[in-house]
Design an enzyme around this catalytic site. Structure first.
Site, PDB file in Angstrom:
ATOM      1  N   LYS A 112       0.858  -1.194   0.000  1.00 39.05           N
ATOM      2  CA  LYS A 112       0.000   0.000   0.000  1.00 39.05           C
ATOM      3  C   LYS A 112       0.885   1.232   0.000  1.00 39.05           C
ATOM      4  CE  LYS A 112      -4.452   0.850   0.024  1.00 39.05           C
ATOM      5  NZ  LYS A 112      -5.537   0.014  -0.494  1.00 39.05           N
ATOM      6  N   GLY A 155     -18.039   7.876  -3.106  1.00 38.38           N
ATOM      7  CA  GLY A 155     -16.987   7.991  -4.114  1.00 38.38           C
ATOM      8  C   GLY A 155     -17.093   6.823  -5.069  1.00 38.38           C
ATOM      9  N   ASN A 156     -15.961   6.301  -5.503  1.00 39.78           N
ATOM     10  CA  ASN A 156     -15.979   5.197  -6.467  1.00 39.78           C
ATOM     11  C   ASN A 156     -16.781   4.010  -5.921  1.00 39.78           C
ATOM     12  OD1 ASN A 156     -14.774   2.436  -7.224  1.00 39.78           O
ATOM     13  ND2 ASN A 156     -14.157   3.714  -8.935  1.00 39.78           N
ATOM     14  N   ALA A 157     -16.414   3.558  -4.720  1.00 40.63           N
ATOM     15  CA  ALA A 157     -17.059   2.363  -4.162  1.00 40.63           C
ATOM     16  C   ALA A 157     -18.539   2.627  -3.872  1.00 40.63           C
ATOM     17  CB  ALA A 157     -16.320   1.935  -2.896  1.00 40.63           C
ATOM     18  N   GLY A 158     -18.849   3.734  -3.209  1.00 44.21           N
ATOM     19  CA  GLY A 158     -20.223   4.015  -2.789  1.00 44.21           C
ATOM     20  C   GLY A 158     -21.175   4.271  -3.953  1.00 44.21           C
TER      21      GLY A 158
HETATM   22  P1  NAD Z   1     -13.242   7.881  -3.055  1.00 44.20           P
HETATM   23  O1  NAD Z   1     -12.190   8.865  -2.798  1.00 44.20           O
HETATM   24  O2  NAD Z   1     -13.727   7.704  -4.452  1.00 44.20           O
HETATM   25  O3  NAD Z   1     -14.520   8.227  -2.163  1.00 44.20           O
HETATM   26  C1  NAD Z   1     -14.492   8.368  -0.776  1.00 44.20           C
HETATM   27  C2  NAD Z   1     -15.872   8.830  -0.347  1.00 44.20           C
HETATM   28  O4  NAD Z   1     -15.948   8.813   1.079  1.00 44.20           O
HETATM   29  C3  NAD Z   1     -16.232  10.242  -0.775  1.00 44.20           C
HETATM   30  O5  NAD Z   1     -17.579  10.284  -1.188  1.00 44.20           O
HETATM   31  C4  NAD Z   1     -16.109  11.078   0.513  1.00 44.20           C
HETATM   32  O6  NAD Z   1     -16.964  12.176   0.504  1.00 44.20           O
HETATM   33  C5  NAD Z   1     -16.515  10.038   1.516  1.00 44.20           C
HETATM   34  N1  NAD Z   1     -16.022  10.314   2.857  1.00 44.20           N
HETATM   35  C6  NAD Z   1     -14.766  10.625   3.254  1.00 44.20           C
HETATM   36  N2  NAD Z   1     -14.724  10.804   4.586  1.00 44.20           N
HETATM   37  C7  NAD Z   1     -15.979  10.595   5.025  1.00 44.20           C
HETATM   38  C8  NAD Z   1     -16.595  10.641   6.297  1.00 44.20           C
HETATM   39  N3  NAD Z   1     -15.887  10.944   7.378  1.00 44.20           N
HETATM   40  N4  NAD Z   1     -17.923  10.365   6.380  1.00 44.20           N
HETATM   41  C9  NAD Z   1     -18.628  10.067   5.264  1.00 44.20           C
HETATM   42  N5  NAD Z   1     -18.105  10.014   4.042  1.00 44.20           N
HETATM   43  C10 NAD Z   1     -16.820  10.290   3.928  1.00 44.20           C
HETATM   44  O7  NAD Z   1     -12.751   6.508  -2.436  1.00 44.20           O
HETATM   45  P2  NAD Z   1     -13.194   5.028  -2.803  1.00 44.20           P
HETATM   46  O8  NAD Z   1     -12.288   4.515  -3.832  1.00 44.20           O
HETATM   47  O9  NAD Z   1     -14.663   4.977  -3.016  1.00 44.20           O
HETATM   48  O10 NAD Z   1     -12.817   4.287  -1.437  1.00 44.20           O
HETATM   49  C11 NAD Z   1     -13.703   4.251  -0.310  1.00 44.20           C
HETATM   50  C12 NAD Z   1     -13.290   3.120   0.594  1.00 44.20           C
HETATM   51  O11 NAD Z   1     -13.305   1.911  -0.151  1.00 44.20           O
HETATM   52  C13 NAD Z   1     -11.875   3.238   1.177  1.00 44.20           C
HETATM   53  O12 NAD Z   1     -11.834   2.672   2.449  1.00 44.20           O
HETATM   54  C14 NAD Z   1     -11.053   2.404   0.206  1.00 44.20           C
HETATM   55  O13 NAD Z   1      -9.869   1.938   0.816  1.00 44.20           O
HETATM   56  C15 NAD Z   1     -12.037   1.301  -0.069  1.00 44.20           C
HETATM   57  N6  NAD Z   1     -11.751   0.556  -1.293  1.00 44.20           N
HETATM   58  C16 NAD Z   1     -11.850   1.148  -2.525  1.00 44.20           C
HETATM   59  C17 NAD Z   1     -11.541   0.389  -3.642  1.00 44.20           C
HETATM   60  C18 NAD Z   1     -11.673   0.936  -5.034  1.00 44.20           C
HETATM   61  O14 NAD Z   1     -11.476   0.183  -5.983  1.00 44.20           O
HETATM   62  N7  NAD Z   1     -12.042   2.190  -5.210  1.00 44.20           N
HETATM   63  C19 NAD Z   1     -11.117  -0.937  -3.505  1.00 44.20           C
HETATM   64  C20 NAD Z   1     -11.057  -1.489  -2.236  1.00 44.20           C
HETATM   65  C21 NAD Z   1     -11.372  -0.722  -1.134  1.00 44.20           C
END
Ligand code: NAD
Length: 422
Positions: free
Chosen positions: A112, A226-229
């Site tokens: 990481k 974000g991406n995941a949500g």
């Molecule tokens: P991202 O940057 O696209 O989105 C993050 C989201 O979380 C944003 O909408 C932001 O507004 C929100 N956020 C941040 N702090 C917050 C808080 N305190 N309360 C509520 N919302 C909050 O990131 P992502 O890629 O969607 O990643 C999100 C999680 O998923 C992380 O833990 C990441 O490690 C995990 N993840 C992502 C992937 C991937 O492929 N994108 C893969 C595995 C795990």
């Protein structure tokens, strides 16, 4: 962020990762030498990155790369850009990557990276210079056969493209296999964009079968957009037929018991920068969203949001942890006692790394698959991984997180033993 920051101050993610490992190691009766190796990263690099800012000043950013364990193959794991990044968060995430690659049985280890920065306050040109500076420093320990980064919080396909380009300039040849999550035009894979949420959806489908929950009548709340949500919102409604009732981001959340149109709120977020104010919804705080009476709760933001303090109030039947480390060990005990079925992070969100693995395979073989192929291969991997973990959980009468650790630890330990490390 206030609630998140105060929680993060109490919980050290790496100590949590170690505590989770210790619990599973004890259940497995793990060889103490194997356990000792698995408690710490094998290698880590700390770098200072001088970057010329648009106003002519030079700012020095701190960056990290942690290579946790490569017994099963080259290290693999994302790079985060975050103002509150810490080395212990990166260590924990690198450990979780090790278990994640092992649980879906792909031939990669865990790594990481992170940079302490606030991308929301930086211009595109500054972000590009920062991304290239990171590769100039860290590139020496990266490579398609050594360590392959990917996107994570606040890093994007564009950032991956810059990083791949910088690495290719250093090596003197085109090296798309050094990094995954790239745009399609520079060696990205079909199906990578939504892979994390899609993989999570496949595990929820299997969990619902096991628990006899009819997903076409199920409600879902998602923290983080974000991406995941965002893909969780669209896929949990389109693939699984669920009703999305609440979503949130850093600015707060929105709720509607009649359901939220996933595609429409994704567009709303794109235009307005937040989910706040989506028509037909009422505001809900990030804290209250976690405690809604829903069938499926999807933490998809940051770590340590479900804790000993709020776990008793969690009413979801299934928690699909798309975020890394959203639940503390204290909360785990409470959720297990209360029969909340947790699909643990490194299983639930393994779809991203699985399609990253497919991207890497396509890059090094220079032969590309279509989206249908990717979805079918992803479904097979996720479904098998879910049932491997469920079987372990039922055999040993342990929660799903401990079971996932046990499956992964056995696989990494076997590789270390065969290599003669222990
Ligand atoms: P991202 O940057 O696209 O989105 C993050 C989201 O979380 C944003 O909408 C932001 O507004 C929100 N956020 C941040 N702090 C917050 C808080 N305190 N309360 C509520 N919302 C909050 O990131 P992502 O890629 O969607 O990643 C999100 C999680 O998923 C992380 O833990 C990441 O490690 C995990 N993840 C992502 C992937 C991937 O492929 N994108 C893969 C595995 C795990």
């Amino acid at each position: 962020m206030t609630q998140k920051s105060s929680v993060a101050a109490k919980a050290n993610p790496f100590e949590i990762a170690q505590a989770q490992l210790d619990k599973a190691a004890q259940k497995l009766g793990l060889d103490p030498a194997v356990h000792a190796v698995l408690r710490e990263p094998l290698r880590e690099l700390h770098v200072s990155l001088p970057v010329k800012m648009d106003d002519g000043t030079v700012k020095v950013f701190k960056g990290f790369r942690v290579q946790y364990n490569d017994a099963r193959g080259p290290n693999k794991g994302g790079i985060r850009f975050h103002p509150e990044e810490t080395i212990d968060t990166v260590r924990a995430l690198a450990a979780w990557m090790t278990w994640k690659c092992a649980v879906v049985d792909i031939p990669l280890g865990g790594g990481k990276g992170g940079i302490i920065c606030n991308p929301k306050e930086m211009s595109e040109a500054e972000l590009e210079r920062l991304s290239r500076a990171y590769i100039d420093q860290v590139g020496r320990i990266l490579g398609p056969e050594k360590d392959i980064p990917a996107p994570d919080v606040y890093t994007t396909p564009q950032i991956m493209a810059w990083m791949m380009d910088e690495y290719s300039k250093i090596t003197g040849y085109n090296a798309p296999g050094v990094i995954t999550g790239k745009p399609l035009a520079v060696g990205g894979s079909e199906g990578r964009g939504d892979a994390t949420a899609r993989g999570g959806a496949y595990t929820v489908r299997e969990a619902a079968k096991h628990l006899n929950i009819d997903l076409s009548k199920a409600t879902v709340a998602i923290q983080g957009f974000g991406n995941a949500g965002q893909y969780a919102a669209t896929l949990f409604s389109s693939l699984l037929g669920c009703k999305i009732v609440a979503v949130s981001d850093t600015k707060g959340g929105v709720y509607s018991e009649d359901g939220i149109d996933a595609e429409a709120i994704v567009r709303h977020k794109l235009i307005n920068g937040s989910v706040i104010g989506f028509p037909g919804t009422r505001p809900i705080s990030n804290e209250d969203l976690l405690e809604l009476s829903v069938d499926v709760l999807v933490p998809a933001a940051l770590e340590s949001v479900i804790t000993g303090e709020n776990a008793e109030r969690i009413r979801a039947k299934i928690i699909c942890e798309l975020a890394n480390g959203p639940t503390t060990p204290e909360a785990d005990e409470i959720l297990y006692k209360n029969n909340v079925f947790v699909i643990p992070d490194f299983l639930a969100n393994a779809g991203g790394v699985t399609v990253s693995y497919f991207e890497w395979v396509q890059n090094i073989t220079n032969f590309y698959w279509d989206e249908e192929d990717i979805h079918a291969k992803l479904d097979k991997k996720m479904t098998k991984a879910f049932h491997d973990v469920l079987a372990m959980s039922l055999d040993y009468k342990v929660d799903m997180r401990t079971a996932a650790y046990m499956v992964s630890i056995q696989r990494v330990a076997e590789a270390m033993k065969l290599r003669g490390w222990v």
